[in-house]
Scaffold this motif. Structure first.
Motif, PDB file in Angstrom:
ATOM      1  N   ARG A  86       0.847  -1.204   0.000  1.00 51.17           N
ATOM      2  CA  ARG A  86       0.000   0.000   0.000  1.00 51.17           C
ATOM      3  C   ARG A  86       0.877   1.246   0.000  1.00 51.17           C
ATOM      4  O   ARG A  86       1.894   1.311   0.682  1.00 51.17           O
ATOM      5  CB  ARG A  86      -0.892   0.062   1.237  1.00 51.17           C
ATOM      6  N   PHE A  87       0.438   2.209  -0.770  1.00 51.51           N
ATOM      7  CA  PHE A  87       1.056   3.521  -0.794  1.00 51.51           C
ATOM      8  C   PHE A  87       0.035   4.484  -0.218  1.00 51.51           C
ATOM      9  O   PHE A  87      -1.121   4.496  -0.653  1.00 51.51           O
ATOM     10  CB  PHE A  87       1.431   3.893  -2.229  1.00 51.51           C
ATOM     11  N   VAL A  88       0.426   5.267   0.778  1.00 53.65           N
ATOM     12  CA  VAL A  88      -0.516   6.114   1.506  1.00 53.65           C
ATOM     13  C   VAL A  88      -0.080   7.575   1.411  1.00 53.65           C
ATOM     14  O   VAL A  88       1.092   7.899   1.631  1.00 53.65           O
ATOM     15  CB  VAL A  88      -0.612   5.682   2.985  1.00 53.65           C
ATOM     16  N   ILE A  89      -1.034   8.421   1.077  1.00 52.15           N
ATOM     17  CA  ILE A  89      -0.819   9.866   1.042  1.00 52.15           C
ATOM     18  C   ILE A  89      -1.571  10.455   2.226  1.00 52.15           C
ATOM     19  O   ILE A  89      -2.781  10.249   2.358  1.00 52.15           O
ATOM     20  CB  ILE A  89      -1.355  10.475  -0.271  1.00 52.15           C
ATOM     21  N   THR A  90      -0.861  11.142   3.103  1.00 52.83           N
ATOM     22  CA  THR A  90      -1.517  11.803   4.241  1.00 52.83           C
ATOM     23  C   THR A  90      -1.298  13.304   4.114  1.00 52.83           C
ATOM     24  O   THR A  90      -0.628  13.774   3.195  1.00 52.83           O
ATOM     25  CB  THR A  90      -0.959  11.309   5.592  1.00 52.83           C
ATOM     26  N   ASN A  91      -1.832  14.050   5.066  1.00 52.70           N
ATOM     27  CA  ASN A  91      -1.653  15.499   5.051  1.00 52.70           C
ATOM     28  C   ASN A  91      -0.251  15.911   5.498  1.00 52.70           C
ATOM     29  O   ASN A  91       0.106  17.076   5.394  1.00 52.70           O
ATOM     30  CB  ASN A  91      -2.707  16.176   5.916  1.00 52.70           C
ATOM     31  N   MET A  92       0.575  14.952   5.973  1.00 52.79           N
ATOM     32  CA  MET A  92       1.906  15.277   6.454  1.00 52.79           C
ATOM     33  C   MET A  92       3.032  14.589   5.690  1.00 52.79           C
ATOM     34  O   MET A  92       4.154  15.079   5.668  1.00 52.79           O
ATOM     35  CB  MET A  92       2.023  14.892   7.935  1.00 52.79           C
ATOM     36  N   ARG A  93       2.740  13.439   5.082  1.00 53.48           N
ATOM     37  CA  ARG A  93       3.802  12.646   4.463  1.00 53.48           C
ATOM     38  C   ARG A  93       3.201  11.656   3.482  1.00 53.48           C
ATOM     39  O   ARG A  93       1.986  11.532   3.363  1.00 53.48           O
ATOM     40  CB  ARG A  93       4.578  11.878   5.542  1.00 53.48           C
ATOM     41  N   VAL A  94       4.082  10.969   2.770  1.00 54.43           N
ATOM     42  CA  VAL A  94       3.685   9.809   1.984  1.00 54.43           C
ATOM     43  C   VAL A  94       4.465   8.633   2.548  1.00 54.43           C
ATOM     44  O   VAL A  94       5.603   8.790   2.988  1.00 54.43           O
ATOM     45  CB  VAL A  94       3.982   9.997   0.470  1.00 54.43           C
ATOM     46  N   PHE A  95       3.825   7.477   2.596  1.00 57.58           N
ATOM     47  CA  PHE A  95       4.547   6.295   3.047  1.00 57.58           C
ATOM     48  C   PHE A  95       4.045   5.061   2.332  1.00 57.58           C
ATOM     49  O   PHE A  95       2.949   5.038   1.783  1.00 57.58           O
ATOM     50  CB  PHE A  95       4.526   6.138   4.570  1.00 57.58           C
ATOM     51  N   ARG A  96       4.899   4.044   2.344  1.00 53.92           N
ATOM     52  CA  ARG A  96       4.584   2.778   1.705  1.00 53.92           C
ATOM     53  C   ARG A  96       4.765   1.669   2.728  1.00 53.92           C
ATOM     54  O   ARG A  96       5.775   1.607   3.421  1.00 53.92           O
ATOM     55  CB  ARG A  96       5.518   2.550   0.522  1.00 53.92           C
ATOM     56  N   VAL A  97       3.773   0.790   2.810  1.00 50.36           N
ATOM     57  CA  VAL A  97       3.831  -0.380   3.678  1.00 50.36           C
ATOM     58  C   VAL A  97       3.760  -1.601   2.774  1.00 50.36           C
ATOM     59  O   VAL A  97       2.847  -1.707   1.951  1.00 50.36           O
ATOM     60  CB  VAL A  97       2.648  -0.402   4.674  1.00 50.36           C
ATOM     61  N   HIS A  98       4.711  -2.505   2.903  1.00 51.97           N
ATOM     62  CA  HIS A  98       4.663  -3.724   2.107  1.00 51.97           C
ATOM     63  C   HIS A  98       5.342  -4.859   2.854  1.00 51.97           C
ATOM     64  O   HIS A  98       6.114  -4.647   3.782  1.00 51.97           O
ATOM     65  CB  HIS A  98       5.281  -3.515   0.713  1.00 51.97           C
ATOM     66  N   GLY A  99       5.024  -6.062   2.452  1.00 52.35           N
ATOM     67  CA  GLY A  99       5.572  -7.261   3.071  1.00 52.35           C
ATOM     68  C   GLY A  99       4.460  -8.162   3.568  1.00 52.35           C
ATOM     69  O   GLY A  99       3.399  -7.680   3.966  1.00 52.35           O
ATOM     70  N   ILE A 100       4.703  -9.457   3.535  1.00 51.95           N
ATOM     71  CA  ILE A 100       3.680 -10.423   3.951  1.00 51.95           C
ATOM     72  C   ILE A 100       3.927 -10.877   5.378  1.00 51.95           C
ATOM     73  O   ILE A 100       3.143 -10.592   6.270  1.00 51.95           O
ATOM     74  CB  ILE A 100       3.646 -11.626   2.986  1.00 51.95           C
ATOM     75  N   LEU A 101       5.006 -11.593   5.612  1.00 56.66           N
ATOM     76  CA  LEU A 101       5.307 -12.075   6.956  1.00 56.66           C
ATOM     77  C   LEU A 101       5.965 -11.000   7.805  1.00 56.66           C
ATOM     78  O   LEU A 101       5.661 -10.852   8.983  1.00 56.66           O
ATOM     79  CB  LEU A 101       6.197 -13.322   6.883  1.00 56.66           C
ATOM     80  N   SER A 102       6.860 -10.248   7.221  1.00 49.89           N
ATOM     81  CA  SER A 102       7.437  -9.092   7.891  1.00 49.89           C
ATOM     82  C   SER A 102       7.064  -7.862   7.074  1.00 49.89           C
ATOM     83  O   SER A 102       6.860  -7.954   5.870  1.00 49.89           O
ATOM     84  CB  SER A 102       8.959  -9.225   7.998  1.00 49.89           C
ATOM     85  N   GLN A 103       6.952  -6.729   7.741  1.00 53.50           N
ATOM     86  CA  GLN A 103       6.543  -5.510   7.051  1.00 53.50           C
ATOM     87  C   GLN A 103       7.694  -4.535   6.944  1.00 53.50           C
ATOM     88  O   GLN A 103       8.510  -4.415   7.861  1.00 53.50           O
ATOM     89  CB  GLN A 103       5.393  -4.830   7.791  1.00 53.50           C
ATOM     90  N   HIS A 104       7.735  -3.838   5.833  1.00 53.75           N
ATOM     91  CA  HIS A 104       8.703  -2.773   5.615  1.00 53.75           C
ATOM     92  C   HIS A 104       7.922  -1.487   5.416  1.00 53.75           C
ATOM     93  O   HIS A 104       6.979  -1.454   4.625  1.00 53.75           O
ATOM     94  CB  HIS A 104       9.563  -3.090   4.389  1.00 53.75           C
ATOM     95  N   ILE A 105       8.316  -0.431   6.115  1.00 49.79           N
ATOM     96  CA  ILE A 105       7.627   0.850   6.017  1.00 49.79           C
ATOM     97  C   ILE A 105       8.649   1.902   5.604  1.00 49.79           C
ATOM     98  O   ILE A 105       9.675   2.074   6.258  1.00 49.79           O
ATOM     99  CB  ILE A 105       6.980   1.243   7.366  1.00 49.79           C
ATOM    100  N   ALA A 106       8.379   2.574   4.496  1.00 54.19           N
ATOM    101  CA  ALA A 106       9.232   3.658   4.015  1.00 54.19           C
ATOM    102  C   ALA A 106       8.416   4.944   4.034  1.00 54.19           C
ATOM    103  O   ALA A 106       7.284   4.967   3.561  1.00 54.19           O
ATOM    104  CB  ALA A 106       9.729   3.361   2.607  1.00 54.19           C
ATOM    105  N   THR A 107       8.982   5.998   4.595  1.00 50.50           N
ATOM    106  CA  THR A 107       8.265   7.252   4.786  1.00 50.50           C
ATOM    107  C   THR A 107       9.043   8.409   4.191  1.00 50.50           C
ATOM    108  O   THR A 107      10.267   8.436   4.266  1.00 50.50           O
ATOM    109  CB  THR A 107       8.059   7.514   6.297  1.00 50.50           C
ATOM    110  N   MET A 108       8.308   9.374   3.616  1.00 48.19           N
ATOM    111  CA  MET A 108       8.924  10.608   3.145  1.00 48.19           C
ATOM    112  C   MET A 108       8.015  11.774   3.525  1.00 48.19           C
ATOM    113  O   MET A 108       6.852  11.807   3.119  1.00 48.19           O
ATOM    114  CB  MET A 108       9.117  10.584   1.631  1.00 48.19           C
ATOM    115  N   PRO A 109       8.520  12.721   4.315  1.00 50.53           N
ATOM    116  CA  PRO A 109       7.708  13.894   4.640  1.00 50.53           C
ATOM    117  C   PRO A 109       7.399  14.707   3.380  1.00 50.53           C
ATOM    118  O   PRO A 109       8.198  14.737   2.442  1.00 50.53           O
ATOM    119  CB  PRO A 109       8.596  14.705   5.594  1.00 50.53           C
ATOM    120  N   ILE A 110       6.265  15.355   3.382  1.00 50.70           N
ATOM    121  CA  ILE A 110       5.848  16.177   2.242  1.00 50.70           C
ATOM    122  C   ILE A 110       6.908  17.237   1.927  1.00 50.70           C
ATOM    123  O   ILE A 110       7.167  17.535   0.766  1.00 50.70           O
ATOM    124  CB  ILE A 110       4.476  16.836   2.534  1.00 50.70           C
ATOM    125  N   ALA A 111       7.548  17.769   2.963  1.00 51.86           N
ATOM    126  CA  ALA A 111       8.526  18.841   2.767  1.00 51.86           C
ATOM    127  C   ALA A 111       9.744  18.387   1.977  1.00 51.86           C
ATOM    128  O   ALA A 111      10.433  19.200   1.378  1.00 51.86           O
ATOM    129  CB  ALA A 111       8.976  19.385   4.125  1.00 51.86           C
TER     130      ALA A 111
END
Length: 195
Positions: A86-111
């Motif tokens: 999943r790729f998520v757009i919020t009012n503060m940042r964008v982030f991606r969550v992926h992985g089945i058994l373990s999860q990886h989360i990558a975040t980038m602030p809007i700025a």
């Protein structure tokens, strides 16, 4: 966390929000259905191997069966990977969550988003998907390319709106004089000549 939640196959992105800071989801982007076409073809390729079992010698039935099961398991794993990405757009940042058994989360602030490129291959233009490529101020980033984004133009516009609303980029304002052209009217006369 219960064992049943582990097998929900939903990344539950809302638990990654910074709710006490007022972060809200603008858009949650699932992979476009084109991302699972390859795995579905792989799953379909397992069927002939299962049918071959009836025509092979009795002692070798397990060979096409094992091949079919390997194809089916690999295809299922790839489908689950696409579902859990999943790729998520919020009012503060964008982030991606992926992985089945373990999860990886990558975040980038809007700025830190400097540029967003949208690549739409020809087949993507036909079926309505594209790939995002982010350029940021950081050299090494965990959120560089997001593949198989459905309706990429609208989603790119929503990211630009979030950036604009956050006040990180100044608004472009034009005065009435900019629309009217030069004060002596040479612009109007020149454009009339080219008609």
């Amino acid at each position: 966390m219960s064992v049943l939640r582990l097998f929900e196959f939903d990344p539950r992105v809302e638990r990654h929000l910074i709710a006490d800071e007022g972060e809200v989801i603008i858009d949650e982007v699932r992979k476009h259905w084109a991302a699972i076409v390859g795995p579905m073809l792989e799953l379909a390729a397992a069927v002939p191997f299962l049918l071959i079992i009836f025509w092979v010698p009795a002692a070798a039935w397990w060979v096409p069966f094992v091949i079919a099961m390997c194809l089916a398991l690999h295809a299922t794993w790839r489908i689950l990977q696409a579902r859990m990405d999943r790729f998520v757009i919020t009012n503060m940042r964008v982030f991606r969550v992926h992985g089945i058994l373990s999860q990886h989360i990558a975040t980038m602030p809007i700025a830190r988003i400097l540029d967003i490129s949208v690549r739409k291959p020809m087949i993507g233009r036909i079926f309505g998907y594209g790939h995002f490529v982010f350029e940021s101020a950081a050299q090494d980033q965990g959120l560089r390319e997001i593949r198989y984004v459905g309706s990429p133009d609208e989603r790119g516009s929503s990211i630009q709106r979030v950036i604009q609303r956050s006040g990180l980029r100044g608004a472009v304002r034009q005065s009435k004089a900019d629309h009217a052209g030069p004060p002596d009217g040479t612009w109007r006369r020149a454009s009339a000549r080219w008609r």
